[in-house]
Design a protein around this motif. Structure first.
Motif, short mmCIF file in Angstrom:
data_model
loop_
_atom_site.label_atom_id
_atom_site.label_comp_id
_atom_site.label_asym_id
_atom_site.label_seq_id
_atom_site.Cartn_x
_atom_site.Cartn_y
_atom_site.Cartn_z
N MET A 1 0.85 -1.19 0.00
CA MET A 1 0.00 0.00 0.00
C MET A 1 0.87 1.23 0.00
SD MET A 1 -3.08 -1.04 -0.10
CE MET A 1 -4.01 0.41 0.36
N ALA A 2 0.38 2.29 -0.64
CA ALA A 2 1.14 3.52 -0.69
C ALA A 2 1.08 4.20 0.65
CB ALA A 2 0.58 4.44 -1.77
N SER A 3 2.16 4.82 1.01
CA SER A 3 2.24 5.53 2.28
C SER A 3 1.49 6.84 2.19
CB SER A 3 3.72 5.79 2.63
OG SER A 3 3.79 6.54 3.82
N SER A 4 0.89 7.26 3.29
CA SER A 4 0.11 8.50 3.30
C SER A 4 0.97 9.73 3.19
CB SER A 4 -0.73 8.58 4.59
OG SER A 4 0.14 8.55 5.72
N CYS A 5 2.28 9.62 3.48
CA CYS A 5 3.15 10.78 3.43
C CYS A 5 3.43 11.21 2.00
CB CYS A 5 4.46 10.50 4.16
SG CYS A 5 5.44 9.18 3.40
N PHE A 6 3.06 10.38 0.99
CA PHE A 6 3.30 10.72 -0.41
C PHE A 6 2.10 11.42 -1.05
CE2 PHE A 6 7.36 9.01 -1.61
CZ PHE A 6 7.61 8.07 -0.63
N THR A 7 1.05 11.63 -0.30
CA THR A 7 -0.15 12.21 -0.91
C THR A 7 0.08 13.64 -1.36
OG1 THR A 7 -0.88 12.83 1.33
CG2 THR A 7 -1.71 10.75 0.41
N LYS A 43 -0.93 -4.97 -15.63
CA LYS A 43 -1.48 -6.03 -14.78
C LYS A 43 -3.01 -5.93 -14.73
CE LYS A 43 -1.10 -7.95 -10.12
NZ LYS A 43 -0.48 -7.78 -8.79
N GLN A 44 -3.67 -7.03 -15.07
CA GLN A 44 -5.13 -7.07 -15.05
C GLN A 44 -5.62 -7.61 -13.71
OE1 GLN A 44 -7.12 -6.02 -17.46
NE2 GLN A 44 -5.53 -5.61 -19.01
N PRO A 45 -6.69 -7.05 -13.17
CA PRO A 45 -7.22 -7.58 -11.89
C PRO A 45 -7.83 -8.97 -12.08
CG PRO A 45 -8.70 -5.93 -12.78
CD PRO A 45 -7.48 -5.91 -13.67
N ASN A 46 -7.72 -9.80 -11.07
CA ASN A 46 -8.31 -11.14 -11.13
C ASN A 46 -9.84 -11.04 -11.12
OD1 ASN A 46 -5.77 -12.38 -11.01
ND2 ASN A 46 -5.74 -12.21 -8.76
N GLN A 56 -13.45 -9.37 -0.96
CA GLN A 56 -13.05 -9.68 -2.33
C GLN A 56 -13.56 -8.62 -3.30
OE1 GLN A 56 -14.66 -13.65 -2.79
NE2 GLN A 56 -12.70 -14.64 -2.20
N ILE A 57 -14.77 -8.15 -3.09
CA ILE A 57 -15.32 -7.10 -3.95
C ILE A 57 -14.53 -5.80 -3.78
CG2 ILE A 57 -17.35 -5.66 -4.37
CD1 ILE A 57 -19.08 -8.07 -3.54
N LYS A 58 -14.18 -5.49 -2.53
CA LYS A 58 -13.41 -4.26 -2.27
C LYS A 58 -12.02 -4.34 -2.89
CE LYS A 58 -11.82 -1.38 1.54
NZ LYS A 58 -11.77 -1.22 3.02
N GLU A 62 -10.40 -2.00 -5.93
CA GLU A 62 -9.12 -1.27 -5.79
C GLU A 62 -8.17 -1.60 -6.94
OE1 GLU A 62 -7.68 -2.35 -1.98
OE2 GLU A 62 -9.00 -0.97 -0.88
N GLU A 63 -8.14 -2.87 -7.35
CA GLU A 63 -7.26 -3.26 -8.45
C GLU A 63 -7.70 -2.61 -9.76
OE1 GLU A 63 -4.44 -5.07 -8.43
OE2 GLU A 63 -4.58 -5.03 -6.25
N VAL A 64 -9.01 -2.53 -9.97
CA VAL A 64 -9.51 -1.87 -11.19
C VAL A 64 -9.20 -0.39 -11.14
CG1 VAL A 64 -11.61 -1.30 -12.48
CG2 VAL A 64 -11.32 -3.61 -11.56
N ALA A 65 -9.32 0.22 -9.96
CA ALA A 65 -9.07 1.66 -9.83
C ALA A 65 -7.60 1.99 -10.06
CB ALA A 65 -9.51 2.14 -8.45
N LYS A 66 -6.70 1.05 -9.76
CA LYS A 66 -5.27 1.28 -9.96
C LYS A 66 -4.95 1.60 -11.41
CE LYS A 66 -2.92 -1.25 -6.27
NZ LYS A 66 -1.98 -2.38 -5.99
N ARG A 67 -5.63 0.95 -12.34
CA ARG A 67 -5.37 1.18 -13.76
C ARG A 67 -5.66 2.63 -14.13
NH1 ARG A 67 -5.19 -3.25 -16.97
NH2 ARG A 67 -6.37 -2.22 -18.63
#
Length: 318
Positions: A1-7, A43-46, A56-58, A62-67
Protein backbone atom coordinates in the motif's frame (compact mmCIF):
# COMPACT_ATOMS: atom_id res chain seq x y z
CA UNK A 1 0.00 0.00 0.00
CA UNK A 2 1.14 3.52 -0.69
CA UNK A 3 2.24 5.53 2.28
CA UNK A 4 0.11 8.50 3.30
CA UNK A 5 3.15 10.78 3.43
CA UNK A 6 3.30 10.72 -0.41
CA UNK A 7 -0.15 12.21 -0.91
CA UNK A 8 1.25 15.75 -1.09
CA UNK A 9 4.10 14.93 -3.52
CA UNK A 10 3.56 16.26 -7.03
CA UNK A 11 4.57 14.28 -10.10
CA UNK A 12 7.50 15.46 -12.25
CA UNK A 13 6.32 17.19 -15.43
CA UNK A 14 7.67 16.13 -18.82
CA UNK A 15 7.81 18.75 -21.58
CA UNK A 16 9.63 16.96 -24.43
CA UNK A 17 13.13 17.50 -22.98
CA UNK A 18 15.36 15.14 -20.97
CA UNK A 19 13.06 12.15 -21.19
CA UNK A 20 15.52 9.74 -19.54
CA UNK A 21 15.67 11.73 -16.30
CA UNK A 22 11.89 12.19 -16.25
CA UNK A 23 11.36 8.46 -16.74
CA UNK A 24 13.52 7.66 -13.70
CA UNK A 25 11.66 10.18 -11.53
CA UNK A 26 8.26 9.02 -12.79
CA UNK A 27 9.08 5.37 -12.19
CA UNK A 28 9.95 6.12 -8.55
CA UNK A 29 6.78 8.22 -8.21
CA UNK A 30 4.55 5.40 -9.49
CA UNK A 31 6.26 2.84 -7.25
CA UNK A 32 5.60 5.05 -4.23
CA UNK A 33 1.87 4.64 -4.94
CA UNK A 34 2.16 0.93 -5.86
CA UNK A 35 1.19 1.64 -9.48
CA UNK A 36 4.30 0.67 -11.44
CA UNK A 37 3.19 -2.92 -12.05
CA UNK A 38 0.10 -1.59 -13.81
CA UNK A 39 2.25 0.58 -16.10
CA UNK A 40 5.05 -1.92 -16.73
CA UNK A 41 3.11 -5.12 -17.42
CA UNK A 42 -0.46 -3.81 -17.69
CA UNK A 43 -1.48 -6.03 -14.78
CA UNK A 44 -5.13 -7.07 -15.05
CA UNK A 45 -7.22 -7.58 -11.89
CA UNK A 46 -8.31 -11.14 -11.13
CA UNK A 47 -11.96 -11.86 -11.90
CA UNK A 48 -14.37 -12.13 -9.01
CA UNK A 49 -15.35 -15.64 -7.94
CA UNK A 50 -18.93 -16.76 -7.61
CA UNK A 51 -20.65 -15.45 -4.53
CA UNK A 52 -17.73 -13.06 -3.61
CA UNK A 53 -17.35 -11.70 -0.14
CA UNK A 54 -17.28 -7.99 0.70
CA UNK A 55 -13.47 -8.03 1.08
CA UNK A 56 -13.05 -9.68 -2.33
CA UNK A 57 -15.32 -7.10 -3.95
CA UNK A 58 -13.41 -4.26 -2.27
CA UNK A 59 -10.03 -5.65 -3.32
CA UNK A 60 -11.23 -6.13 -6.92
CA UNK A 61 -12.47 -2.54 -7.02
CA UNK A 62 -9.12 -1.27 -5.79
CA UNK A 63 -7.26 -3.26 -8.45
CA UNK A 64 -9.51 -1.87 -11.19
CA UNK A 65 -9.07 1.66 -9.83
CA UNK A 66 -5.27 1.28 -9.96
CA UNK A 67 -5.37 1.18 -13.76
CA UNK A 68 -7.11 4.54 -13.93
CA UNK A 69 -4.98 6.01 -11.16
CA UNK A 70 -1.81 5.13 -13.08
CA UNK A 71 -3.18 6.66 -16.29
CA UNK A 72 -4.21 9.78 -14.36
CA UNK A 73 -0.72 10.10 -12.88
CA UNK A 74 0.83 10.01 -16.36
CA UNK A 75 -1.67 12.58 -17.62
CA UNK A 76 -0.81 14.96 -14.78
CA UNK A 77 2.95 14.43 -15.30
CA UNK A 78 3.11 15.76 -18.86
CA UNK A 79 2.63 19.18 -20.37
CA UNK A 80 -0.37 20.14 -22.49
CA UNK A 81 1.56 19.52 -25.69
CA UNK A 82 2.60 16.04 -24.51
CA UNK A 83 -0.92 15.28 -23.30
CA UNK A 84 -2.22 15.82 -26.83
CA UNK A 85 0.02 12.96 -27.96
CA UNK A 86 -1.30 10.41 -25.43
CA UNK A 87 -4.88 11.55 -24.86
CA UNK A 88 -6.22 8.74 -27.07
CA UNK A 89 -4.43 6.01 -25.07
CA UNK A 90 -6.79 3.84 -23.03
CA UNK A 91 -4.28 2.33 -20.58
CA UNK A 92 -1.27 3.60 -18.63
CA UNK A 93 1.05 1.11 -20.37
CA UNK A 94 -0.07 2.29 -23.79
CA UNK A 95 0.63 5.93 -22.89
CA UNK A 96 3.99 5.08 -21.32
CA UNK A 97 5.14 3.01 -24.30
CA UNK A 98 4.13 5.74 -26.74
CA UNK A 99 6.20 8.34 -24.92
CA UNK A 100 9.15 5.97 -24.60
CA UNK A 101 9.10 5.06 -28.27
CA UNK A 102 8.94 8.69 -29.41
CA UNK A 103 11.50 10.24 -27.08
CA UNK A 104 13.66 7.30 -26.08
CA UNK A 105 13.70 5.57 -29.42
CA UNK A 106 13.53 1.94 -30.38
CA UNK A 107 15.97 -0.72 -29.26
CA UNK A 108 18.08 -0.09 -32.36
CA UNK A 109 18.32 3.66 -31.77
CA UNK A 110 19.02 2.97 -28.11
CA UNK A 111 21.99 0.79 -29.05
CA UNK A 112 23.27 3.55 -31.32
CA UNK A 113 23.04 6.07 -28.48
CA UNK A 114 24.96 3.70 -26.20
CA UNK A 115 27.61 3.19 -28.88
CA UNK A 116 28.06 6.95 -29.38
CA UNK A 117 28.28 7.61 -25.65
CA UNK A 118 30.84 4.82 -25.18
CA UNK A 119 32.92 6.27 -28.00
CA UNK A 120 32.71 9.73 -26.45
CA UNK A 121 33.71 8.26 -23.09
CA UNK A 122 36.75 6.49 -24.56
CA UNK A 123 37.94 9.60 -26.43
CA UNK A 124 37.39 11.97 -23.53
CA UNK A 125 40.53 13.94 -22.61
CA UNK A 126 41.24 16.66 -20.09
CA UNK A 127 41.63 20.10 -21.66
CA UNK A 128 44.40 22.60 -20.94
CA UNK A 129 43.31 24.96 -18.19
CA UNK A 130 40.43 22.69 -17.15
CA UNK A 131 40.10 21.87 -13.47
CA UNK A 132 39.80 18.35 -12.10
CA UNK A 133 36.28 19.06 -10.87
CA UNK A 134 35.06 20.22 -14.30
CA UNK A 135 36.66 17.24 -16.02
CA UNK A 136 35.14 14.75 -13.56
CA UNK A 137 31.75 16.42 -14.03
CA UNK A 138 31.98 15.93 -17.80
CA UNK A 139 32.92 12.30 -17.27
CA UNK A 140 30.09 11.68 -14.80
CA UNK A 141 27.57 13.26 -17.15
CA UNK A 142 28.38 10.67 -19.83
CA UNK A 143 28.27 7.88 -17.23
CA UNK A 144 24.82 8.97 -16.03
CA UNK A 145 23.50 9.03 -19.59
CA UNK A 146 24.77 5.49 -20.13
CA UNK A 147 23.20 4.37 -16.86
CA UNK A 148 19.82 5.78 -17.90
CA UNK A 149 20.10 3.78 -21.12
CA UNK A 150 20.77 0.62 -19.10
CA UNK A 151 24.53 0.44 -19.72
CA UNK A 152 26.58 0.35 -16.52
CA UNK A 153 30.34 1.06 -16.60
CA UNK A 154 32.45 -0.53 -13.87
CA UNK A 155 34.32 1.64 -11.35
CA UNK A 156 37.63 0.11 -12.44
CA UNK A 157 37.09 1.21 -16.03
CA UNK A 158 36.10 4.72 -14.94
CA UNK A 159 39.24 5.08 -12.79
CA UNK A 160 41.44 3.87 -15.66
CA UNK A 161 39.81 6.32 -18.05
CA UNK A 162 40.43 9.21 -15.65
CA UNK A 163 44.10 8.31 -15.18
CA UNK A 164 44.92 7.84 -18.87
CA UNK A 165 43.20 11.06 -19.93
CA UNK A 166 44.77 13.49 -17.44
CA UNK A 167 47.31 16.16 -18.30
CA UNK A 168 51.04 15.55 -18.07
CA UNK A 169 51.40 17.57 -14.86
CA UNK A 170 49.59 14.80 -12.94
CA UNK A 171 52.01 12.03 -13.97
CA UNK A 172 53.88 12.09 -10.64
CA UNK A 173 50.65 11.73 -8.66
CA UNK A 174 49.44 8.90 -10.92
CA UNK A 175 52.70 7.01 -10.35
CA UNK A 176 52.42 7.44 -6.58
CA UNK A 177 48.81 6.22 -6.61
CA UNK A 178 49.76 3.16 -8.64
CA UNK A 179 52.54 2.34 -6.15
CA UNK A 180 50.63 3.04 -2.93
CA UNK A 181 47.03 2.06 -3.65
CA UNK A 182 44.95 -0.40 -5.64
CA UNK A 183 43.34 1.87 -8.23
CA UNK A 184 40.75 -0.75 -9.12
CA UNK A 185 39.20 -0.40 -5.65
CA UNK A 186 39.25 3.42 -5.55
CA UNK A 187 36.00 5.30 -5.94
CA UNK A 188 35.59 8.33 -8.18
CA UNK A 189 35.29 10.62 -5.17
CA UNK A 190 38.54 9.35 -3.62
CA UNK A 191 40.40 9.71 -6.91
CA UNK A 192 38.95 13.17 -7.47
CA UNK A 193 39.93 14.34 -3.99
CA UNK A 194 43.53 13.12 -4.42
CA UNK A 195 43.90 14.84 -7.79
CA UNK A 196 42.27 18.06 -6.56
CA UNK A 197 44.78 18.21 -3.69
CA UNK A 198 47.65 18.01 -6.21
CA UNK A 199 45.99 20.65 -8.37
CA UNK A 200 45.60 22.97 -5.38
CA UNK A 201 49.27 22.60 -4.38
CA UNK A 202 50.42 23.29 -7.93
CA UNK A 203 48.20 26.37 -8.20
CA UNK A 204 49.53 27.70 -4.89
CA UNK A 205 53.14 27.03 -5.93
CA UNK A 206 52.68 28.72 -9.31
CA UNK A 207 51.09 31.73 -7.65
CA UNK A 208 54.04 32.13 -5.23
CA UNK A 209 56.60 31.81 -8.03
CA UNK A 210 54.88 34.39 -10.18
CA UNK A 211 54.53 36.84 -7.29
CA UNK A 212 58.26 36.63 -6.54
CA UNK A 213 59.21 37.13 -10.16
CA UNK A 214 61.35 33.99 -10.30
CA UNK A 215 59.24 32.39 -12.99
CA UNK A 216 59.44 35.50 -15.18
CA UNK A 217 63.19 35.75 -14.69
CA UNK A 218 63.64 32.10 -15.62
CA UNK A 219 61.57 32.44 -18.75
CA UNK A 220 63.32 35.64 -19.85
CA UNK A 221 66.74 34.04 -19.30
CA UNK A 222 65.78 31.13 -21.54
CA UNK A 223 64.42 33.53 -24.10
CA UNK A 224 67.62 35.60 -24.04
CA UNK A 225 69.77 32.47 -24.49
CA UNK A 226 67.92 31.59 -27.67
CA UNK A 227 67.17 35.11 -28.82
CA UNK A 228 68.85 34.65 -32.20
CA UNK A 229 66.85 31.53 -33.03
CA UNK A 230 63.66 33.11 -31.71
CA UNK A 231 64.30 36.15 -33.84
CA UNK A 232 64.59 34.05 -36.97
CA UNK A 233 61.63 31.88 -36.04
CA UNK A 234 59.20 34.45 -34.76
CA UNK A 235 60.51 37.60 -36.48
CA UNK A 236 59.05 40.74 -34.97
CA UNK A 237 57.68 38.87 -31.96
CA UNK A 238 61.15 37.59 -31.03
CA UNK A 239 62.58 41.08 -31.38
CA UNK A 240 59.92 42.53 -29.08
CA UNK A 241 60.64 39.84 -26.48
CA UNK A 242 64.37 40.58 -26.63
CA UNK A 243 63.77 44.32 -26.20
CA UNK A 244 61.52 43.61 -23.24
CA UNK A 245 64.23 41.43 -21.70
CA UNK A 246 66.88 44.15 -22.25
CA UNK A 247 64.67 46.73 -20.56
CA UNK A 248 64.20 44.50 -17.55
CA UNK A 249 67.93 43.79 -17.33
CA UNK A 250 68.69 47.53 -17.52
CA UNK A 251 66.20 48.17 -14.75
CA UNK A 252 67.86 45.51 -12.59
CA UNK A 253 71.32 47.12 -13.12
CA UNK A 254 69.97 50.56 -12.26
CA UNK A 255 68.34 49.10 -9.19
CA UNK A 256 71.66 47.60 -8.03
CA UNK A 257 73.44 50.92 -8.66
CA UNK A 258 70.83 52.82 -6.67
CA UNK A 259 71.16 50.28 -3.87
CA UNK A 260 74.95 50.88 -3.63
CA UNK A 261 74.44 54.66 -3.52
CA UNK A 262 71.80 54.30 -0.86
CA UNK A 263 74.10 52.15 1.29
CA UNK A 264 76.87 54.77 1.10
CA UNK A 265 74.43 57.48 2.06
CA UNK A 266 73.17 55.39 4.97
CA UNK A 267 76.70 54.82 6.27
CA UNK A 268 77.46 58.58 6.28
CA UNK A 269 74.19 59.30 8.05
CA UNK A 270 74.98 56.71 10.70
CA UNK A 271 78.40 58.26 11.29
CA UNK A 272 76.89 61.74 11.61
CA UNK A 273 74.26 60.55 14.05
CA UNK A 274 76.83 58.67 16.15
CA UNK A 275 79.09 61.77 16.37
CA UNK A 276 76.13 63.90 17.45
CA UNK A 277 75.26 61.36 20.10
CA UNK A 278 78.83 61.48 21.45
CA UNK A 279 78.72 65.29 21.64
CA UNK A 280 75.39 65.16 23.42
CA UNK A 281 76.72 62.67 25.98
CA UNK A 282 79.81 64.83 26.67
CA UNK A 283 77.64 67.92 27.04
CA UNK A 284 75.41 66.16 29.55
CA UNK A 285 78.46 65.05 31.53
CA UNK A 286 79.85 68.63 31.65
CA UNK A 287 76.49 69.97 32.65
CA UNK A 288 76.16 67.47 35.48
CA UNK A 289 79.70 68.31 36.73
CA UNK A 290 78.95 72.05 36.67
CA UNK A 291 75.77 71.48 38.57
CA UNK A 292 77.55 69.47 41.24
CA UNK A 293 80.24 72.22 41.66
CA UNK A 294 77.58 74.88 42.15
CA UNK A 295 75.88 72.76 44.77
CA UNK A 296 79.17 72.31 46.65
CA UNK A 297 79.85 76.06 46.69
CA UNK A 298 76.34 76.79 47.98
CA UNK A 299 76.78 74.20 50.75
CA UNK A 300 80.10 75.74 51.88
CA UNK A 301 78.56 79.20 51.96
CA UNK A 302 75.67 77.88 54.03
CA UNK A 303 78.09 76.33 56.50
CA UNK A 304 79.93 79.62 56.90
CA UNK A 305 76.64 81.39 57.59
CA UNK A 306 75.69 78.92 60.26
CA UNK A 307 79.01 79.30 62.21
CA UNK A 308 78.64 80.23 65.92
CA UNK A 309 78.63 83.98 66.54
CA UNK A 310 77.88 84.92 62.95
CA UNK A 311 74.44 86.10 63.97
CA UNK A 312 75.49 87.61 67.38
CA UNK A 313 74.47 91.30 67.80
CA UNK A 314 76.15 93.65 70.33
CA UNK A 315 73.91 95.19 72.97
CA UNK A 316 73.21 98.93 72.57
CA UNK A 317 74.87 101.37 74.97
CA UNK A 318 72.69 103.49 77.19
Amino acid sequence: MASSCFTGVSAPVFSSENYAAWAVKMKAYLRAFDLWDVVEIDKQPNPLPENPTLNQIKHHSEEVAKRYKALSCIHSAVSEMMFAKIMACETAKEAWDKLRLEFHGSDKSKQMQIFNLKREFALLRMKDGESIKDYIDRLMKIMNQLTLLGEVISKNKVAEQVLVSLLEKFEAKISSLEDSKDISTMTISELSNSLQAVELRQAFRDGVIISEGAFVANQTTKMHAGSSSNKQQFGKKGKEKKESFDRRQKGKKEGVKNLVIWRKFARTKVKQISSKLKLLKSYRRRKSNLKSNCLQQAAMKLKSILKPGYWTVDAPTI
